[in-house]
Scaffold this motif. Structure first.
Motif, PDB file in Angstrom:
ATOM      1  N   SER A   1      -5.094   7.453  -0.951  1.00  0.00           N
ATOM      2  CA  SER A   1      -5.234   5.995  -0.969  1.00  0.00           C
ATOM      3  C   SER A   1      -5.974   5.549  -2.228  1.00  0.00           C
ATOM      4  O   SER A   1      -5.725   4.464  -2.750  1.00  0.00           O
TER       5      SER A   1
ATOM      6  N   SER B   1      -9.704  10.389   1.221  1.00  0.00           N
ATOM      7  CA  SER B   1      -9.184   9.232   0.479  1.00  0.00           C
ATOM      8  C   SER B   1      -8.445   9.629  -0.792  1.00  0.00           C
ATOM      9  O   SER B   1      -7.507   8.941  -1.205  1.00  0.00           O
TER      10      SER B   1
ATOM     11  N   SER C   1       2.376   4.664   1.222  1.00  0.00           N
ATOM     12  CA  SER C   1       2.514   5.206   2.573  1.00  0.00           C
ATOM     13  C   SER C   1       2.290   6.708   2.609  1.00  0.00           C
ATOM     14  O   SER C   1       2.186   7.298   3.683  1.00  0.00           O
TER      15      SER C   1
ATOM     16  N   ASN D   1      -7.280   1.357   2.786  1.00  0.00           N
ATOM     17  CA  ASN D   1      -6.214   0.597   2.123  1.00  0.00           C
ATOM     18  C   ASN D   1      -5.957   1.068   0.703  1.00  0.00           C
ATOM     19  O   ASN D   1      -4.843   0.950   0.195  1.00  0.00           O
ATOM     20  N   GLY D   2      -6.993   1.566   0.053  1.00  0.00           N
ATOM     21  CA  GLY D   2      -6.819   2.126  -1.275  1.00  0.00           C
ATOM     22  C   GLY D   2      -6.960   1.117  -2.397  1.00  0.00           C
ATOM     23  O   GLY D   2      -7.183  -0.075  -2.178  1.00  0.00           O
TER      24      GLY D   2
ATOM     25  N   ALA E   1      -3.370   7.950   2.711  1.00  0.00           N
ATOM     26  CA  ALA E   1      -2.232   7.052   2.936  1.00  0.00           C
ATOM     27  C   ALA E   1      -1.315   7.613   4.024  1.00  0.00           C
ATOM     28  O   ALA E   1      -0.799   6.870   4.870  1.00  0.00           O
TER      29      ALA E   1
ATOM     30  N   ARG F   1      -3.121   7.093   7.355  1.00  0.00           N
ATOM     31  CA  ARG F   1      -3.025   5.689   7.773  1.00  0.00           C
ATOM     32  C   ARG F   1      -1.631   5.381   8.316  1.00  0.00           C
ATOM     33  O   ARG F   1      -1.481   4.694   9.334  1.00  0.00           O
TER      34      ARG F   1
ATOM     35  N   ARG G   1       0.838  -1.186   0.000  1.00  0.00           N
ATOM     36  CA  ARG G   1       0.000   0.000   0.000  1.00  0.00           C
ATOM     37  C   ARG G   1       0.879   1.245   0.000  1.00  0.00           C
ATOM     38  O   ARG G   1       1.963   1.247   0.579  1.00  0.00           O
TER      39      ARG G   1
END
Length: 348
Positions: A26, A304, A22, A344-345, A309, A312, A20
């Protein structure tokens, strides 16, 4: 490295989290065919089943907002019904019973439309302050678009509705200025830090206990109202370098009144926006807010395609077990599918 190599590496690692992104969004725009996706949704909606609903979620959650709307337009062009409304059909299909999920309609709104709806719910509900975080963390460009969406949907000026909600207070005055006063001059996404201005502004930080109102602390008040997040961060960093104290702790100590909360939020967000959102999500996850007040849901949907990302990554670094585990505990069934997909994307 070719995409196929990346995918194979991810599969062999048995750790999809490593694949994923970083940083950044995402959800990104990947190649798709709106017509094919629309036909797949039409086919799935012919029968109401959990599997078919999951198929629709998978199709939509792998797309950006604009792509979802393109699919909606293709759906309406393809359907033979006399009355064709993609959003209404989705809402009806996912409404009722154990598979009900109102978030399916939320993900079909543009970000300004979604944030406008959250602000409206917040100001109409006693004890809710969700509107404040949205306004505090939005650039002038976003606030302008949210205000336009708010007026279009509710036929009311957003700034006026918030003012009515807050009454005649210093907080109401400050929020009103953020949302209506010279909005194009404030909090630009593209503002650059002025080093000379930073040196001047570091001297306006509060050093005696007062309410930090515009009447008493005009320069500090206007810095928090007008300056970009990047500029405020530069002030916070120089203040800490000079004094050895955190700027946010100084605000907490000396701003004694209703402006304490927004000023603390602004400084925290300016210093580290990803950590700010991660903290807000964690507080929501620990609490028991309904979905209409959920900061976690709001952040996942609205960020999102911006910086989810990064958020997260900040969450995973700060809290045990990480964001995905926390989301699986907070959300159930299809809502869990939607929220974990946003976190998570869609990037391979």
């Amino acid at each position: 490295m070719k995409l196929s190599v990346i995918i194979i590496t991810c599969i062999l690692s048995f750790n999809y989290g490593e694949c994923r992104p970083s940083t950044g969004p995402s959800i990104i725009a990947l190649p798709f065919n709106a017509g094919d996706d629309a036909n797949a949704i039409i086919s799935a909606m012919e029968k109401s089943s959990s599997d078919n609903k999951d198929k629709i979620v998978d199709i939509l959650m792998s797309k950006t907002i604009s792509q979802r709307l393109e699919i909606g337009a293709a759906y309406e062009n393809t359907k033979s019904d006399l009355v064709k409304d993609f959003k209404k059909d989705i809402g009806k299909y996912f409404d009722g019973g154990k598979d009900s999920d109102k978030n399916m309609l939320e993900i079909l709104k543009t970000t300004p439309e979604f944030l406008a709806s959250r602000i409206n719910r917040s100001v109409k509900k006693d004890g809710s302050d969700g509107y404040l975080s949205i306004i505090i963390t939005s650039s002038s460009e976003m606030l302008r678009n949210v205000s336009i969406a708010y007026k279009k949907e509710y036929n009311q000026e957003m700034a006026m509705d918030i003012s009515k909600h807050l009454g005649e207070t210093d907080l109401a005055g400050f929020v009103f200025k953020l949302t209506s006063y010279n909005i194009d001059l404030q909090r630009s996404d593209h503002a650059k830090v002025d080093d000379e201005l930073t040196k001047k502004l570091v001297n306006v930080m509060p050093n005696t206990k007062n309410d930090c109102s515009v009447e008493i602390s005009k320069d500090f008040y206007e810095m928090m109202q007008k300056e970009s997040f990047a500029q405020i961060k530069a002030v916070g960093e120089l203040f800490q370098q000079n004094s050895g104290s955190l700027a946010v702790d100084t605000i907490k100590k000396y701003c004694d009144g209703v402006l304490n909360t927004p000023f603390v939020l602004i400084m925290n967000f300016s210093m580290d926006p990803f950590k700010y959102f991660a903290h807000e999500m964690n507080e929501d996850i620990k609490g028991d807010n309904d979905d209409e007040d959920s900061a976690c849901t709001r952040i996942l949907i609205s960020r999102s395609e911006i910086d989810m990302a990064d958020i997260r990554t900040a969450y995973d670094a700060a809290y045990e077990n990480g964001l995905e585990s926390a989301l699986r505990k907070k959300y159930k069934k299809r809502e869990q599918m939607i929220m974990t997909a946003l976190a998570n994307g869609n990037q391979p």
